[in-house]
Motif scaffolding. Structure first.
Motif, PDB file in Angstrom:
ATOM      1  N   PHE A 121       5.988 -17.663  -0.958  1.00 14.79           N
ATOM      2  CA  PHE A 121       4.750 -18.360  -0.606  1.00 14.79           C
ATOM      3  C   PHE A 121       5.080 -19.582   0.262  1.00 14.79           C
ATOM      4  CE2 PHE A 121       1.540 -21.571  -1.190  1.00 14.79           C
ATOM      5  CZ  PHE A 121       0.352 -20.952  -1.510  1.00 14.79           C
ATOM      6  N   GLN A 122       6.044 -20.374  -0.179  1.00 11.00           N
ATOM      7  CA  GLN A 122       6.387 -21.604   0.543  1.00 11.00           C
ATOM      8  C   GLN A 122       6.958 -21.294   1.923  1.00 11.00           C
ATOM      9  OE1 GLN A 122       8.841 -23.011  -2.771  1.00 11.00           O
ATOM     10  NE2 GLN A 122       7.639 -24.907  -2.815  1.00 11.00           N
ATOM     11  N   ALA A 123       7.841 -20.307   2.008  1.00  8.59           N
ATOM     12  CA  ALA A 123       8.424 -19.943   3.295  1.00  8.59           C
ATOM     13  C   ALA A 123       7.363 -19.433   4.262  1.00  8.59           C
ATOM     14  CB  ALA A 123       9.513 -18.888   3.098  1.00  8.59           C
ATOM     15  N   ALA A 124       6.469 -18.570   3.753  1.00 14.48           N
ATOM     16  CA  ALA A 124       5.408 -18.023   4.601  1.00 14.48           C
ATOM     17  C   ALA A 124       4.460 -19.123   5.070  1.00 14.48           C
ATOM     18  CB  ALA A 124       4.639 -16.950   3.834  1.00 14.48           C
ATOM     19  N   TYR A 125       4.094 -20.023   4.173  1.00  9.93           N
ATOM     20  CA  TYR A 125       3.212 -21.120   4.550  1.00  9.93           C
ATOM     21  C   TYR A 125       3.870 -22.025   5.577  1.00  9.93           C
ATOM     22  CZ  TYR A 125       0.454 -25.422   4.165  1.00  9.93           C
ATOM     23  OH  TYR A 125      -0.299 -26.547   4.439  1.00  9.93           O
ATOM     24  N   ALA A 126       5.149 -22.347   5.369  1.00  9.37           N
ATOM     25  CA  ALA A 126       5.854 -23.186   6.331  1.00  9.37           C
ATOM     26  C   ALA A 126       5.883 -22.527   7.711  1.00  9.37           C
ATOM     27  CB  ALA A 126       7.277 -23.460   5.845  1.00  9.37           C
ATOM     28  N   ALA A 127       6.072 -21.203   7.749  1.00  6.95           N
ATOM     29  CA  ALA A 127       6.097 -20.487   9.021  1.00  6.95           C
ATOM     30  C   ALA A 127       4.742 -20.549   9.719  1.00  6.95           C
ATOM     31  CB  ALA A 127       6.515 -19.041   8.797  1.00  6.95           C
ATOM     32  N   VAL A 128       3.674 -20.333   8.970  1.00  2.00           N
ATOM     33  CA  VAL A 128       2.331 -20.348   9.564  1.00  2.00           C
ATOM     34  C   VAL A 128       1.944 -21.752   9.991  1.00  2.00           C
ATOM     35  CG1 VAL A 128      -0.114 -19.889   9.138  1.00  2.00           C
ATOM     36  CG2 VAL A 128       1.615 -18.329   8.224  1.00  2.00           C
ATOM     37  N   ARG A 129       2.255 -22.729   9.168  1.00  2.00           N
ATOM     38  CA  ARG A 129       1.861 -24.112   9.456  1.00  2.00           C
ATOM     39  C   ARG A 129       2.512 -24.633  10.736  1.00  2.00           C
ATOM     40  NH1 ARG A 129       2.996 -29.563   7.942  1.00  2.00           N
ATOM     41  NH2 ARG A 129       1.077 -30.715   7.480  1.00  2.00           N
ATOM     42  N   ASP A 156       2.341 -29.732  -5.719  1.00  3.17           N
ATOM     43  CA  ASP A 156       3.707 -30.166  -5.423  1.00  3.17           C
ATOM     44  C   ASP A 156       4.467 -29.109  -4.626  1.00  3.17           C
ATOM     45  OD1 ASP A 156       3.224 -32.509  -6.793  1.00  3.17           O
ATOM     46  OD2 ASP A 156       4.243 -31.878  -8.622  1.00  3.17           O
ATOM     47  N   ARG A 157       4.281 -27.854  -4.985  1.00 11.86           N
ATOM     48  CA  ARG A 157       4.950 -26.774  -4.261  1.00 11.86           C
ATOM     49  C   ARG A 157       4.468 -26.683  -2.815  1.00 11.86           C
ATOM     50  NH1 ARG A 157       4.321 -22.317  -9.188  1.00 11.86           N
ATOM     51  NH2 ARG A 157       6.249 -22.883 -10.299  1.00 11.86           N
ATOM     52  N   ILE A 158       3.175 -26.832  -2.631  1.00  5.19           N
ATOM     53  CA  ILE A 158       2.602 -26.742  -1.282  1.00  5.19           C
ATOM     54  C   ILE A 158       3.044 -27.926  -0.430  1.00  5.19           C
ATOM     55  CG2 ILE A 158       0.427 -26.847   0.003  1.00  5.19           C
ATOM     56  CD1 ILE A 158      -0.788 -25.198  -2.377  1.00  5.19           C
ATOM     57  N   VAL A 159       3.044 -29.111  -0.994  1.00 10.00           N
ATOM     58  CA  VAL A 159       3.492 -30.299  -0.261  1.00 10.00           C
ATOM     59  C   VAL A 159       4.962 -30.160   0.125  1.00 10.00           C
ATOM     60  CG1 VAL A 159       3.916 -32.777  -0.430  1.00 10.00           C
ATOM     61  CG2 VAL A 159       1.747 -31.824  -1.240  1.00 10.00           C
ATOM     62  N   THR A 160       5.761 -29.617  -0.781  1.00 12.68           N
ATOM     63  CA  THR A 160       7.167 -29.371  -0.453  1.00 12.68           C
ATOM     64  C   THR A 160       7.282 -28.456   0.760  1.00 12.68           C
ATOM     65  OG1 THR A 160       7.913 -29.678  -2.727  1.00 12.68           O
ATOM     66  CG2 THR A 160       9.322 -28.362  -1.287  1.00 12.68           C
ATOM     67  N   GLU A 195       5.132 -28.054   3.113  1.00 11.21           N
ATOM     68  CA  GLU A 195       4.650 -28.751   4.300  1.00 11.21           C
ATOM     69  C   GLU A 195       5.723 -29.635   4.928  1.00 11.21           C
ATOM     70  OE1 GLU A 195      -0.129 -29.024   3.210  1.00 11.21           O
ATOM     71  OE2 GLU A 195       1.166 -30.778   2.900  1.00 11.21           O
ATOM     72  N   HIS A 196       6.704 -30.036   4.144  1.00  6.80           N
ATOM     73  CA  HIS A 196       7.777 -30.890   4.631  1.00  6.80           C
ATOM     74  C   HIS A 196       9.096 -30.139   4.768  1.00  6.80           C
ATOM     75  CE1 HIS A 196       4.807 -33.825   3.139  1.00  6.80           C
ATOM     76  NE2 HIS A 196       5.295 -34.607   4.088  1.00  6.80           N
ATOM     77  N   SER A 197       9.017 -28.809   4.817  1.00  5.47           N
ATOM     78  CA  SER A 197      10.216 -27.985   4.878  1.00  5.47           C
ATOM     79  C   SER A 197      10.106 -26.981   6.018  1.00  5.47           C
ATOM     80  CB  SER A 197      10.413 -27.228   3.561  1.00  5.47           C
ATOM     81  OG  SER A 197      10.475 -28.103   2.455  1.00  5.47           O
ATOM     82  N   GLU A 198      11.240 -26.370   6.331  1.00  2.00           N
ATOM     83  CA  GLU A 198      11.289 -25.253   7.258  1.00  2.00           C
ATOM     84  C   GLU A 198      11.339 -23.955   6.454  1.00  2.00           C
ATOM     85  OE1 GLU A 198      11.068 -25.365  10.513  1.00  2.00           O
ATOM     86  OE2 GLU A 198      11.050 -27.563  10.623  1.00  2.00           O
ATOM     87  N   PRO A 199      10.885 -22.847   7.016  1.00  2.00           N
ATOM     88  CA  PRO A 199      10.937 -21.585   6.265  1.00  2.00           C
ATOM     89  C   PRO A 199      12.330 -21.250   5.751  1.00  2.00           C
ATOM     90  CG  PRO A 199       9.582 -21.333   8.226  1.00  2.00           C
ATOM     91  CD  PRO A 199      10.195 -22.694   8.312  1.00  2.00           C
ATOM     92  N   VAL A 200      13.342 -21.570   6.529  1.00  2.00           N
ATOM     93  CA  VAL A 200      14.715 -21.240   6.149  1.00  2.00           C
ATOM     94  C   VAL A 200      15.170 -22.011   4.920  1.00  2.00           C
ATOM     95  CG1 VAL A 200      15.862 -22.985   7.577  1.00  2.00           C
ATOM     96  CG2 VAL A 200      16.993 -20.767   7.152  1.00  2.00           C
ATOM     97  N   ASP A 201      14.504 -23.089   4.576  1.00  2.26           N
ATOM     98  CA  ASP A 201      14.876 -23.859   3.390  1.00  2.26           C
ATOM     99  C   ASP A 201      14.692 -23.057   2.101  1.00  2.26           C
ATOM    100  OD1 ASP A 201      15.490 -26.050   4.974  1.00  2.26           O
ATOM    101  OD2 ASP A 201      13.491 -26.935   4.771  1.00  2.26           O
ATOM    102  N   PHE A 202      13.953 -21.950   2.175  1.00  3.81           N
ATOM    103  CA  PHE A 202      13.670 -21.150   0.976  1.00  3.81           C
ATOM    104  C   PHE A 202      14.377 -19.800   0.995  1.00  3.81           C
ATOM    105  CE2 PHE A 202      10.023 -23.817   2.089  1.00  3.81           C
ATOM    106  CZ  PHE A 202       9.963 -24.624   0.959  1.00  3.81           C
ATOM    107  N   THR A 203      15.318 -19.628   1.916  1.00  4.17           N
ATOM    108  CA  THR A 203      15.956 -18.327   2.114  1.00  4.17           C
ATOM    109  C   THR A 203      16.612 -17.785   0.858  1.00  4.17           C
ATOM    110  OG1 THR A 203      16.326 -18.715   4.465  1.00  4.17           O
ATOM    111  CG2 THR A 203      17.743 -17.091   3.394  1.00  4.17           C
ATOM    112  N   ASP A 204      17.375 -18.613   0.173  1.00  2.37           N
ATOM    113  CA  ASP A 204      18.178 -18.132  -0.946  1.00  2.37           C
ATOM    114  C   ASP A 204      17.339 -17.599  -2.107  1.00  2.37           C
ATOM    115  OD1 ASP A 204      20.453 -18.783   0.443  1.00  2.37           O
ATOM    116  OD2 ASP A 204      20.798 -20.674  -0.597  1.00  2.37           O
TER     117      ASP A 204
END
Length: 317
Positions: free
Chosen positions: A236-244, A212-216, A218-227
Motif C-alpha cells: 500500500f505504502q509503495a503504491a501510494y508513494a509511486a502515485v503521489r 501514521d502509515r500514510i504519512v510515512t 508521503e515522505h518516502s520513495e517507493p523503493v523504501d518499502f522493497t524488502d
C-alpha cells in the motif's frame, strides 16, 4: 456519468491490469534504478508473454464480471461465485500466491463460508495473513459504487472487506482494501488523490495507525518499502508513494515497478489508483495493444466488462 468520469472509472481497471503486466517481468528481482528503462516485455519467473497479466488481474476479473452481471458483490451468492471462479482458476494457474493457494486448495466446499474458514485456519497456522493478495485485485470493485448515493461509501467498504476476508483473515488486509477502494472512488468522481478519505470507515483504534502509515509513505520513495512489499501495508505504502510522485499514468506504473521484489502486485495496486486519476485514455497505446491474460481476454474485453459494470442493465454477460 460524464465522459471524463467514465474514462477514469475504466482507467482504474486498465491501469491495474497494465501495472500488473508491466511488473510481471521484474518480479522477485532487485530494484531497477533510473535511467534503466522499464518495458512491458514479459519474461520473469513464469515466462510471461509481453503484456500478459498475472494473478493480480486474473483474480480481479471475476469481481468485474460480477459487477457486469449486476450482482451485489457483497452478497453471499456473489461471494460464493467468486470463490468458485478463483478455485477453478487456481487449479492451473502458475502464479497463485502461497497464502491464497493454501486457502483455495483447503476448501471443504466452494463457498464463501468455507473460504472464510480456510482463511482463518491459514492465519492461525502461520500466525499472520496480511499479504498483499486481496489489495491487488480490489480496483474493479469500485465500478459498482459510483452513483453518488449517501450510503455508497459504507457499502463499498463493506464489500471490499467481505471480498478481502475470503482469502485474508487479518484486519490490515481488509483495512487496506477499504482505504484503497474509497480513494479510487474519490479519484474517479473528483479527479483528486486522497487515500485518507476512507479513514472514518475503519475501526476507531486503527485510524491513527493508518494515518501514521500514510504519512510515512508521503515522505518516502517507493523503493523504501522493497524488502517488505509482499506485506499489504508496505505494498500500500509503495503504491501510494509511486502515485503521489507521478506525473501521469505511465510514470506511476514505472515508478511502482522500479521498486523491485513484488513488482507486478505493487504496480497493479498503484495502477488502480493512478488509472482512476489519469483515465484510461492516458494508457500508452502500445501497452493497451499488448495487454492480455486469463481467461483469454484483452484490453478491449476489460473495457467492455467495465462498461457493463458501470451500466449492468446494458448487456448480459
Amino acid at each position: 456519468m460524464n465522459t471524463s468520469t467514465r474514462d477514469r472509472a475504466i482507467g482504474a481497471v486498465l491501469g491495474s491490469a497494465a501495472g500488473d503486466a508491466l511488473g510481471a517481468g521484474y518480479e522477485f528481482r532487485p530494484a531497477v534504478p533510473e535511467p534503466t528503462p522499464i518495458r512491458m516485455a514479459g519474461g520473469g519467473s513464469f515466462g510471461w508473454a509481453p503484456g500478459e497479466w498475472t494473478d493480480d488481474t486474473s483474480m480481479a476479473v471475476p469481481i468485474l464480471r460480477t459487477l457486469a452481471r449486476g450482482g451485489d458483490p457483497a452478497s453471499e451468492v456473489a461471494l460464493d461465485g467468486l470463490v468458485a471462479a478463483w478455485a477453478d482458476w487456481a487449479r492451473t494457474a502458475p502464479d497463485v500466491g502461497i497464502q491464497t493457494r493454501n486457502v483455495l486448495t483447503g476448501l471443504e466446499a466452494r463457498t464463501a463460508v468455507s473460504a472464510r474458514a480456510a482463511a482463518r485456519q491459514e492465519h492461525e497456522f502461520r500466525g499472520r495473513s496480511a499479504g498483499n493478495g486481496s489489495l491487488m485485485r480490489t480496483a474493479p470493485l469500485v465500478l459498482g459504487y459510483l452513483t453518488g448515493t449517501v450510503d455508497e461509501e459504507p457499502r463499498l467498504a463493506e464489500a471490499a472487506r467481505a471480498i478481502s476476508d475470503l482469502t485474508h483473515y487479518e484486519s490490515d488486509a481488509g483495512d487496506a482494501c477499504v482505504l484503497w477502494c474509497v480513494a479510487i472512488r474519490k479519484a474517479v468522481l473528483t479527479g483528486e488523490l486522497d487515500v485518507m478519505a476512507g479513514l472514518d470507515l475503519l475501526d476507531l483504534d486503527k485510524r491513527r495507525i493508518w494515518v501514521d502509515r500514510i504519512v510515512t509513505a508521503e515522505h518516502s520513495e517507493p523503493v523504501d518499502f522493497t524488502d517488505s512489499n509482499g506485506w499489504v501495508v508496505s505494498a500500500f505504502q509503495a503504491a501510494y508513494a509511486a502515485v503521489r510522485r507521478s506525473t501521469g499514468l505511465e510514470d506511476a506504473l514505472v515508478r511502482a515497478v522500479r521498486t523491485g521484489n513484488d513488482t507486478d502486485t505493487v504496480a497493479a495496486i498503484a495502477g488502480g489508483l493512478a488509472g482512476a486519476l489519469y483515465g484510461a485514455s492516458a494508457l500508452p497505446g502500445e501497452w493497451r495493444e499488448l495487454l492480455h491474460g486469463w481467461p483469454r481476454l484483452r484490453a478491449g474485453d476489460l473495457v467492455a466488462l467495465s462498461e457493463q459494470a458501470l451500466d449492468p442493465r446494458s448487456a448480459a454477460v
